[in-house]
Design a protein around this motif. Sequence first.
Motif, short mmCIF file in Angstrom:
data_model
loop_
_atom_site.label_atom_id
_atom_site.label_comp_id
_atom_site.label_asym_id
_atom_site.label_seq_id
_atom_site.Cartn_x
_atom_site.Cartn_y
_atom_site.Cartn_z
N GLY A 15 6.63 10.03 0.86
CA GLY A 15 6.02 10.53 2.08
C GLY A 15 4.98 9.58 2.64
O GLY A 15 4.63 8.57 2.02
N GLU A 16 4.51 9.91 3.81
CA GLU A 16 3.51 9.08 4.47
C GLU A 16 2.20 9.10 3.71
O GLU A 16 1.81 10.11 3.14
CB GLU A 16 3.29 9.58 5.90
N HIS A 17 1.53 7.99 3.71
CA HIS A 17 0.23 7.88 3.08
C HIS A 17 -0.84 7.89 4.16
O HIS A 17 -0.60 7.49 5.29
CB HIS A 17 0.15 6.59 2.25
N LYS A 18 -2.03 8.32 3.79
CA LYS A 18 -3.10 8.35 4.78
C LYS A 18 -3.51 6.92 5.13
O LYS A 18 -3.52 6.03 4.27
CB LYS A 18 -4.29 9.14 4.25
N PRO A 19 -3.86 6.70 6.40
CA PRO A 19 -4.30 5.35 6.79
C PRO A 19 -5.59 4.99 6.06
O PRO A 19 -6.44 5.84 5.80
CB PRO A 19 -4.57 5.49 8.29
N MET A 20 -5.71 3.72 5.71
CA MET A 20 -6.89 3.23 5.00
C MET A 20 -7.48 2.07 5.80
O MET A 20 -6.74 1.29 6.39
CB MET A 20 -6.53 2.79 3.59
N PRO A 21 -8.78 1.93 5.77
CA PRO A 21 -9.40 0.83 6.50
C PRO A 21 -9.00 -0.53 5.93
O PRO A 21 -8.66 -0.65 4.75
CB PRO A 21 -10.90 1.06 6.31
N HIS A 22 -9.04 -1.53 6.77
CA HIS A 22 -8.74 -2.91 6.37
C HIS A 22 -9.61 -3.29 5.17
O HIS A 22 -10.81 -3.03 5.14
CB HIS A 22 -9.01 -3.86 7.54
N GLY A 23 -8.99 -3.88 4.16
CA GLY A 23 -9.73 -4.32 2.99
C GLY A 23 -9.89 -3.28 1.90
O GLY A 23 -10.51 -3.54 0.88
N THR A 24 -9.31 -2.10 2.07
CA THR A 24 -9.45 -1.04 1.07
C THR A 24 -8.71 -1.40 -0.21
O THR A 24 -7.60 -1.94 -0.18
CB THR A 24 -8.88 0.29 1.62
#
Length: 138
Positions: A107-116
């Motif tokens: 399933g889709e994963h939650k968006p994460m900020p750049h560099g996470t």
Amino acid sequence: MPQFNDTELTAAVIQSFEEVKNPRIKFLMEELVKSLHGLVRKTDLTFAEWEYAIDFLTRVGQKCTPSRQEFILLSDVLGVSMLVDAVNHREREGATETTVLGPFYVGEHKPMPHGTDVSPSLEGEKMFVQGRVTNLAG
């Protein structure tokens, strides 16, 4: 009822599709019958083996629900999903290979900020990966 040998039977089944209006559906059904009948002949499939196959497919179908599609997972396991993807993307010279989500997609994963850090609970040395997505023109 007429009697058929193994090759006459295949021809009779294909003939039964004469009234199919959609030429693509007719072609696909004819090819499916030829391939399936060929498999039966090539392997000398027994009654017990065919019953096992029917039971297997029945059990797969019984596991399906509106939110759980087991036949697509079977398609993935048999490599058919990737093959369909491959034949529909033949003209991609120079591009990254396409792929399907496959049986392990969760399933889709939650968006994460750049560099996470996407593996905060895993032990080991961290690795930095940098990439860029482009089209064939760069």
